[in-house]
Every structure is written in C-alpha cells, then in structure tokens.
Enzyme design. Sequence first.
Site, PDB file in Angstrom:
ATOM      1  N   CYS A   1      -5.946  -6.222  -7.562  1.00 47.03           N
ATOM      2  CA  CYS A   1      -5.754  -5.651  -6.227  1.00 47.03           C
ATOM      3  C   CYS A   1      -5.234  -6.700  -5.238  1.00 47.03           C
ATOM      4  O   CYS A   1      -4.689  -6.334  -4.195  1.00 47.03           O
ATOM      5  CB  CYS A   1      -7.035  -5.007  -5.722  1.00 47.03           C
ATOM      6  SG  CYS A   1      -8.485  -6.060  -5.770  1.00 47.03           S
ATOM      7  N   HIS A   2      -5.333  -7.977  -5.587  1.00 49.10           N
ATOM      8  CA  HIS A   2      -4.782  -9.020  -4.705  1.00 49.10           C
ATOM      9  C   HIS A   2      -3.262  -8.945  -4.630  1.00 49.10           C
ATOM     10  O   HIS A   2      -2.658  -9.512  -3.735  1.00 49.10           O
ATOM     11  CB  HIS A   2      -5.231 -10.417  -5.169  1.00 49.10           C
ATOM     12  CG  HIS A   2      -4.796 -10.781  -6.547  1.00 49.10           C
ATOM     13  ND1 HIS A   2      -5.515 -10.393  -7.673  1.00 49.10           N
ATOM     14  CD2 HIS A   2      -3.733 -11.486  -6.994  1.00 49.10           C
ATOM     15  CE1 HIS A   2      -4.897 -10.855  -8.747  1.00 49.10           C
ATOM     16  NE2 HIS A   2      -3.816 -11.509  -8.369  1.00 49.10           N
TER      17      HIS A   2
ATOM     18  N   TYR B   1       0.847  -1.187   0.000  1.00 50.18           N
ATOM     19  CA  TYR B   1       0.000   0.000   0.000  1.00 50.18           C
ATOM     20  C   TYR B   1       0.891   1.248   0.000  1.00 50.18           C
ATOM     21  O   TYR B   1       0.620   2.213  -0.705  1.00 50.18           O
ATOM     22  CB  TYR B   1      -0.916   0.023   1.230  1.00 50.18           C
ATOM     23  CG  TYR B   1      -1.906  -1.116   1.282  1.00 50.18           C
ATOM     24  CD1 TYR B   1      -3.026  -1.142   0.459  1.00 50.18           C
ATOM     25  CD2 TYR B   1      -1.729  -2.160   2.172  1.00 50.18           C
ATOM     26  CE1 TYR B   1      -3.938  -2.183   0.518  1.00 50.18           C
ATOM     27  CE2 TYR B   1      -2.638  -3.204   2.249  1.00 50.18           C
ATOM     28  CZ  TYR B   1      -3.736  -3.215   1.409  1.00 50.18           C
ATOM     29  OH  TYR B   1      -4.627  -4.255   1.476  1.00 50.18           O
TER      30      TYR B   1
ATOM     31  N   ASN C   1     -12.240  -1.379  -5.903  1.00 53.11           N
ATOM     32  CA  ASN C   1     -11.938  -1.919  -7.234  1.00 53.11           C
ATOM     33  C   ASN C   1     -13.114  -2.782  -7.704  1.00 53.11           C
ATOM     34  O   ASN C   1     -13.368  -3.835  -7.133  1.00 53.11           O
ATOM     35  CB  ASN C   1     -10.656  -2.752  -7.175  1.00 53.11           C
ATOM     36  CG  ASN C   1     -10.325  -3.439  -8.482  1.00 53.11           C
ATOM     37  OD1 ASN C   1     -10.947  -3.207  -9.516  1.00 53.11           O
ATOM     38  ND2 ASN C   1      -9.333  -4.311  -8.439  1.00 53.11           N
TER      39      ASN C   1
ATOM     40  N   GLU D   1      -0.311 -17.398  -8.694  1.00 51.27           N
ATOM     41  CA  GLU D   1       0.649 -16.613  -9.460  1.00 51.27           C
ATOM     42  C   GLU D   1       2.093 -16.867  -9.039  1.00 51.27           C
ATOM     43  O   GLU D   1       3.009 -16.223  -9.553  1.00 51.27           O
ATOM     44  CB  GLU D   1       0.322 -15.119  -9.331  1.00 51.27           C
ATOM     45  CG  GLU D   1      -0.999 -14.757  -9.984  1.00 51.27           C
ATOM     46  CD  GLU D   1      -1.264 -13.268  -9.994  1.00 51.27           C
ATOM     47  OE1 GLU D   1      -0.369 -12.470  -9.619  1.00 51.27           O
ATOM     48  OE2 GLU D   1      -2.375 -12.880 -10.396  1.00 51.27           O
TER      49      GLU D   1
END
Length: 150
Positions: free
Chosen positions: A115-116, A86, A107, A143
């Site tokens: 946003c993850h 952040y 979002n 990911e």
Amino acid sequence: MNVVVESPVGPLGADSDGTAITRLIWGRAGNVDNGPLGMRFEQEMSAYFGGDLRDFTLPLAPAGGPFQQDFLQALLAIPYGETRTYGDLAKDLDVSAQAIGQACGANPIAILIPCHRVLAANGLGGYSGAGGIEAKVTLLKLEGAAGLLI
C-alpha cells in the site's frame, strides 16, 4: 522464540494462521515463530530491505470482504519501484478514491501487500504503518521510487 526483523522502518513481526501470514506487526514480534514460515518471513524481509528481493513469495491470507480482497490483489499487481494513485485504483475497481484510501488504511499486511505504492494525485497521501509518512518515504526510496517524491 517469535521472529522480529530489524528494518529501516523499525522492528517488524507477523501473525499467521499457521500456514500463511495474516498480519504485519509493527514494533514487535507477532505469533510467527522460528519455524519454516518464520524463517521464510525473516529471509524475505531481510532480502527486501537489503535490496535483493522485489517480489515476496510468502503465503498471505489477509482478512477482508470481497472488495478488500480485490483491492489487495490490485496492490499486489503494482510493480516494485512503481506507484499508482488512489484515483487510478478507484477507476480500475469502480469505486471512489476515498474508498481506496480507506482500503489502504485497512491493509493488514503492509509492505508485503504494498500500500506504500499508492499516492495521492498531488502528493504522498497517507500511510497507516508505524512511522506514518516517513515510513512510506523510506519504502519508496528503498524501491527507487524516490524521484516521484520530488
């Protein structure tokens, strides 16, 4: 029939303005049907969750004012499998980390606009998608960013 994609974070649908995705829907179908956009949504989401797609090419039209649009573009710039904090995004956009957290929560097209991939300086932070933190962890593991969670 409207499109629902089964995923590791539950069923996902989408809303559209007729030409672009405007919102990801958790747990059920949205208004996107089996037409060209719906077929593309289903293909790209299935490929992403199958580990075969890193960058979505679906047309997106998220709602939001100028700051939210700048923020969403910053999210789209975070590469697959990488994260930012952040604080990183706050510095880049010259706003507070709290503003970044609120923008993440607003979002409308989570996963497609990742946003993850935004973490707190000392932990995971929050996640507004259905399933909360568990969904965020699932997406980060998918990911290959799970090493960041230890």
